[in-house]
Design an enzyme around this catalytic site. Structure first.
Site, PDB file in Angstrom:
ATOM      1  CD  GLN A 142      92.444  42.906 -10.047  1.00 14.00           C
ATOM      2  OE1 GLN A 142      93.594  42.847 -10.497  1.00 14.00           O
ATOM      3  NE2 GLN A 142      92.178  43.390  -8.851  1.00 14.00           N
TER       4      GLN A 142
ATOM      5  CB  CYS B  93      94.072  47.884  -5.878  1.00 14.34           C
ATOM      6  SG  CYS B  93      95.120  46.420  -5.923  1.00 14.34           S
ATOM      7  CG  ASN B  94      98.549  46.903  -8.501  1.00 13.71           C
ATOM      8  OD1 ASN B  94      98.244  46.701  -9.667  1.00 13.71           O
ATOM      9  ND2 ASN B  94      98.782  45.940  -7.642  1.00 13.71           N
TER      10      ASN B  94
ATOM     11  CD  GLU C 127      97.833  40.170  -8.323  1.00 11.07           C
ATOM     12  OE1 GLU C 127      96.837  39.536  -7.921  1.00 11.07           O
ATOM     13  OE2 GLU C 127      97.768  41.073  -9.164  1.00 11.07           O
TER      14      GLU C 127
ATOM     15  CB  ALA D 171      79.830  43.211   1.081  1.00  5.98           C
TER      16      ALA D 171
END
Length: 438
Positions: free
Chosen positions: A116, A46-47, A110, A186
């Site tokens: 990931q 996501c980043n 994090e 989900a």
């Protein structure tokens, strides 16, 4: 390593370049098909979007990777260049280690990034685009991440993007306990958000997802109910908190999904919408609606989470230590084919001399011949022992590769023989099943 992240690009641009899991095999295949790239791994979160590659030549590989990223972003290579960073050799290794440790994350410390990275490695293994170099690098990076999270409290000092987003949401309510939550999507992010909310006292969930099976499975784990996309507006209307994290390409939630009369019925009660998706799920116009607070990745990148400088320092020390060990091991592996080729040359010389001995003394009895063979091999082994051991030791020092070059020149070793040894060097035994080097 060629990439872009929250440090160099807007969330919107990252969303254009981001690659859903379903696109990754195709992109890996395209990159690995290039003669400029031998091995390739793609990390898209996501980043950040980063391409790690083992390449025979730097500039052709950089051009190929940049072209692929630019095409996905809908930009020219020169336009993309303003947002891209490039690391080469040791710096690329150090960057992957820092990423795995959580030191380069939007929220320092994090722990999601480790999973990931593991998924990105698994995708490269499945696509057979990870060879011996990237196997070793990825496994070392995963070990770094584990050490940082085990040996330091960095992941306690920091938090996941999900946790930070929900902390922001809690500020609007005072407490998340007892709130009605709509989870849109989900996948792993939605499941993590649901589990985090449940620990924070939420028990009223509705899960909206295109796959009814996945929605029902997540809803069941949370004690909530599942809904299909046709029921999205009703799910939004009945929620105090909306968390969206789908893999959709376009917008999933727009301002029209919050009719004015539905908002008025809330009587001023706050409504918080959290968008964790990349590309974004929620139209930014939603944040301008009365009584609605929008928390998206743009908002999160401004704040981040609390950082403990002592733990950051401890994590950086682990990265530096592991980097030294990894680079030393790579240098040692680099000289191994030369040593193997040298020993093969010695064996060939011994065999040739024994053949000459057999021709000159055909009546030599087997026992004597065996003793001669043992004596010759022992002598050659003693002669080779010191230089081969020393070159391994020196390989880990600055400029250590020059000693292997000297051996090749002094003994006139065949470059083709050395390359053939390197080509069949096995990858680490603990690589994922089915992931041997190409």
């Amino acid at each position: 390593m060629v990439g872009m992240s929250h440090r160099t690009a807007s969330v919107a641009l990252l969303g254009q370049v981001a690659m859903p899991a379903g696109d990754v095999p195709q992109v890996l295949a395209e990159l690995s098909a290039s003669e400029a790239i031998d091995e390739v791994l793609l990390l898209s979160t996501c980043n950040r979007v980063e391409v790690y590659a083992e390449v025979p030549r730097f500039h052709p590989a950089l051009a190929q990777i940049s072209a692929v990223l630019a095409r996905r972003a809908g930009l020219s290579v020169s336009e993309l260049g303003e947002h891209v960073y490039v690391h080469f050799a040791e710096a690329a290794v150090e960057h992957m280690f820092s990423v795995a440790a959580g030191l380069d994350s939007m929220v320092v410390g994090e722990s999601q990034i480790l999973g990931q990275l593991r998924a990105a490695y698994g995708a490269a293994v499945s696509a057979t685009t990870a060879g011996a170099v990237l196997h070793g690098l990825a496994q070392a990076a995963l070990r770094v991440g584990k050490r940082v999270h085990t040996d330091t409290d960095l992941d306690h000092a920091g938090a996941s993007v999900v946790s930070v987003a929900l902390d922001r949401a809690a500020e609007a309510f005072g407490s998340l306990a007892g709130r009605r939550v709509a989870l849109v999507g989900a996948g792993s992010m939605g499941a993590l958000a649901g589990a985090t909310l449940r620990r924070r006292g939420v028990s009223d969930f509705v899960v909206v997802n295109r796959s009814a099976e996945r929605a029902e499975r997540l809803a069941a784990s949370l004690g909530g109910r599942a809904a299909d996309p046709h029921e999205l507006r009703d799910a939004l209307a009945g929620a105090d908190l909306v968390v969206s994290s789908t893999g959709a390409v376009g917008l999933v939630i727009v301002a029209e999904d919050f009719p004015a009369d539905r908002l008025a019925e809330r009587g001023g009660a706050p409504l918080v919408v959290v968008d964790l998706a990349l590309p974004r799920d929620v139209d930014p116009a939603v944040g301008a609606l009365p009584g609605v607070t929008l928390i998206d990745l743009d908002a999160l990148r401004v704040g981040g989470g609390p950082v403990n400088e002592a733990e950051v320092g401890a994590a950086m020390a682990i990265v530096a230590e592991e980097l030294r060990e990894h680079l030393t091991e790579r240098q040692r592996l680099a000289v191994a084919p030369t040593i193997t080729a040298l020993r093969s040359r010695a064996d060939a010389v011994i065999d040739a001399e024994l053949a000459r001995l057999d021709a000159r003394l055909p009546e030599l009895d087997p026992a004597t011949r065996r003793e001669v063979l043992i004596a010759v091999r022992r002598a050659v082994e003693k002669v080779l022992h010191a230089p081969t051991v020393r070159v391994k030791e020196l390989a880990g020092t600055p400029g250590g590769d020059r000693y292997a070059v000297a051996l090749r020149r002094l003994f006139d070793l065949d470059p083709a023989a050395i390359e053939s040894v390197a080509a069949v060097r096995p990858a680490s035994a603990d690589q994922p099943a089915g992931g041997g080097p190409r």
